[in-house]
Design an enzyme around this catalytic site. Structure first.
Site, PDB file in Angstrom:
ATOM      1  N   LYS A  79       0.828  -1.205   0.000  1.00 58.55           N
ATOM      2  CA  LYS A  79       0.000   0.000   0.000  1.00 58.55           C
ATOM      3  C   LYS A  79       0.864   1.257   0.000  1.00 58.55           C
ATOM      4  O   LYS A  79       0.515   2.270  -0.615  1.00 58.55           O
ATOM      5  CB  LYS A  79      -0.917  -0.007   1.226  1.00 58.55           C
ATOM      6  CG  LYS A  79      -1.847   1.192   1.301  1.00 58.55           C
ATOM      7  CD  LYS A  79      -2.862   1.050   2.424  1.00 58.55           C
ATOM      8  CE  LYS A  79      -3.806   2.256   2.454  1.00 58.55           C
ATOM      9  NZ  LYS A  79      -4.884   2.095   3.467  1.00 58.55           N
ATOM     10  N   HIS A 139      -7.608 -31.133 -32.851  1.00 56.44           N
ATOM     11  CA  HIS A 139      -8.450 -29.953 -32.655  1.00 56.44           C
ATOM     12  C   HIS A 139      -9.534 -30.209 -31.615  1.00 56.44           C
ATOM     13  O   HIS A 139     -10.708 -29.908 -31.822  1.00 56.44           O
ATOM     14  CB  HIS A 139      -9.058 -29.497 -33.975  1.00 56.44           C
ATOM     15  CG  HIS A 139      -8.030 -29.076 -34.978  1.00 56.44           C
ATOM     16  ND1 HIS A 139      -8.324 -28.798 -36.286  1.00 56.44           N
ATOM     17  CD2 HIS A 139      -6.685 -28.909 -34.873  1.00 56.44           C
ATOM     18  CE1 HIS A 139      -7.232 -28.464 -36.944  1.00 56.44           C
ATOM     19  NE2 HIS A 139      -6.215 -28.527 -36.095  1.00 56.44           N
TER      20      HIS A 139
END
Length: 524
Positions: A146, A284
């Site tokens: 922070k 595929h």
């Protein structure tokens, strides 16, 4: 895109707090800080390690004026620590307040967290798992992150080198690096909390939770995504055990691509459903060949022969060790990747002659007894879809025979194999099977009758005397009529259409047996 935060520099680091569970590289890092006259504060095992190696280090309790309490549960949760981290250097009131309170600022926080994941994975008792939930560490990391414009926060050993390099070169740490360290710190605490929440929710919650924290660990960056213009990476879930692509070991070949991983995962998913030696040929994300046999060699040869044209550039999964004979057969074709529980040394020698083929060893068995089921997740724009992973194996005794003719025992066996295959084929899915091998596969069509036709064309004369599986009901009788053209003798399907009777009548006209499962197995 990473955003630059400016060229300003942080003042020289004067005071660092170091508290790490993973001690890798920390001694060398602390020694570098000491040469720069950085005061080091530390705790517990880290303090002991640094002290024993001759570093000047101050224990946290000396700073706070309080000893560690509650078996180490409380040591850094104190204003003397957190105010020193959180005080904004650009606010006079902050700086005057900590000066008034006799609190010195802390310019660097070096923390990695308790080994929660490792404790879970080694099968520890629940009380030990709870004790390895870090409290003070995440609090210090978040405080430092922070206040990142003034405090460097370091959360893993891979960051040490870059931080020391900047300190040596400039006597300070640049704002861009501070911002990057901050972002990585919040990722570290978020992933840690995700791990804790996943384990606790899996133990004590039912159904789908209100949110889905997803713990992850990067396996690798990929060359590109589905297409070369897309970037991609591969992540694993640290708590998914069992046999997975993410846990497999690559033994040979080019680096894996995005599409390789998809096909490997799908081929492994199929092979996990079969106990007998089985080969799945994937292209595929759809199987173009599947067979079970007495040997893995026979399974592969049979599976590859289902649709050799489509199998060009395929991915193969074997649920048994790849032996030399099977490897010799695989080496005849252009194959992208092979995944198996293991490879004989001679098999590796044969396959490694092909420079680019990827070889993956799962190092664990492949089969129903080793499947780990977990919820399945798909990303859509702005959200996620989550569903359970259901076992749709059928009990032959619970099938509903809806035609005049019942299936023979041989047909029932083939229907069971076909149903397992159908659930892995993209919808609309229709498959033709003889015994324990596919003979025709129709995948991904908008019309079910088109899938039936494609499977017939793919199978050619091989479909004569086969059985059919459809992943959902037939909305019209045309799919059954198409099966008759293929020489199908029996059909398995979910049932449930308002026109079921039309399909049943068609089957009776063609002398087929038909059974309903009562459940569908769509795969979109």
């Amino acid at each position: 895109m990473r955003v630059s935060v400016g060229e300003g520099q942080l003042a020289t680091i004067k005071r660092a707090l170091i508290s790490v569970s993973d001690k890798k590289g920390i001694l060398e890092f602390a020694k570098e800080l000491e040469t720069m006259n950085v005061e080091i504060i530390s705790t517990g095992g880290t303090y002991k390690l640094l002290k024993e190696n001759g570093l000047k280090v101050k224990e946290v309790s000396e700073v706070t004026g309080f000893p560690e309490m509650l078996d180490g549960r409380v040591k850094t949760l104190h204003p003397m620590i957190h105010a020193g981290i959180l005080a904004r250097r650009d606010l006079k009131e902050h700086m005057s307040k900590i000066s008034e309170m006799g609190i010195d600022q802390i310019d660097m926080v070096v923390v990695n967290l308790y080994p929660f994941k490792e404790t879970v994975l080694k099968g520890s008792e629940f009380h030990e798992i709870v004790e390895n939930i870090d409290i003070g560490g995440p609090s210090m990391i978040r405080a430092a992150a922070k206040n990142y414009e003034s405090v460097a926060v370091i959360t893993n050993s891979a960051q040490y080198e870059e931080v020391i390099a900047q300190l040596k070169d400039n006597g300070s740490i640049g704002k861009d690096l501070l911002a990057k360290l901050m972002a990585e710190a919040f990722l570290a605490t978020a992933n840690y909390d995700a791990m804790v929440s996943k384990i606790m929710a899996s133990r004590f919650c039912e159904g789908f939770p209100n949110s889905i924290p997803m713990p992850s660990e990067k396996v690798m960056d990929l060359r590109y995504g589905e297409n070369p213009n897309q970037k991609a990476a591969f992540y694993s879930d640290p708590f998914t055990l069992g046999t997975t692509v993410a846990r497999s070991e690559q033994l040979h070949g080019k680096e894996l691509s995005f599409n390789n991983i998809l096909d490997l995962d799908k081929s492994l998913d199929i092979a996990m459903d079969f106990e007998r030696p089985t080969a799945a040929i994937m292209k595929h994300t759809n199987p173009c060949g599947l067979a079970s046999a007495d040997t893995i060699y026979d399974a592969f040869v049979t599976a590859y022969a289902v649709d050799p044209l489509s199998a060009f550039g395929c991915v193969i999964c074997l649920n048994r060790e790849c032996d030399a004979r099977t490897a010799e057969e695989i080496a005849k074709y252009f194959v992208e990747a092979v995944i198996a529980p293991d490879f004989e040394n001679e098999a590796l020698e044969i396959l490694m002659k092909k420079k680019n083929i990827r070889l993956l060893r799962t190092n664990s068995p492949i089969g129903p007894a080793h499947r780990i089921r977990e919820d399945k997740l798909k990303k859509v724009y702005g959200g996620y879809l989550v569903q359970t992973d259901e076992d749709v194996a059928i009990d032959p005794d619970k099938l509903t025979v809806v035609t005049k003719r019942k299936p023979t025992d041989e047909e029932l066996k083939a229907l069971g194999f076909a149903w397992k295959l159908a659930k892995h084929v993209t919808s609309n899915a229709v498959v033709y099977v003889k015994g324990e091998r596919a003979v025709g596969i129709g995948a991904g069509q908008m019309s079910r009758v088109d899938s039936a036709m494609i499977a017939r064309v793919k199978g050619g004369e091989g479909t004569k005397g086969s059985v059919m599986a459809s992943d959902a009901f037939f909305p019209f009788r045309d799919g059954v009529d198409e099966a008759a053209k293929a020489g199908v003798t029996a059909i398995i399907q979910p049932g449930g259409s308002i026109r079921d009777q039309e399909a049943i009548d068609a089957a009776d006209e063609h002398g087929m047996a038909m059974v309903f499962t009562g459940c569908r197995v769509f795969r979109h």
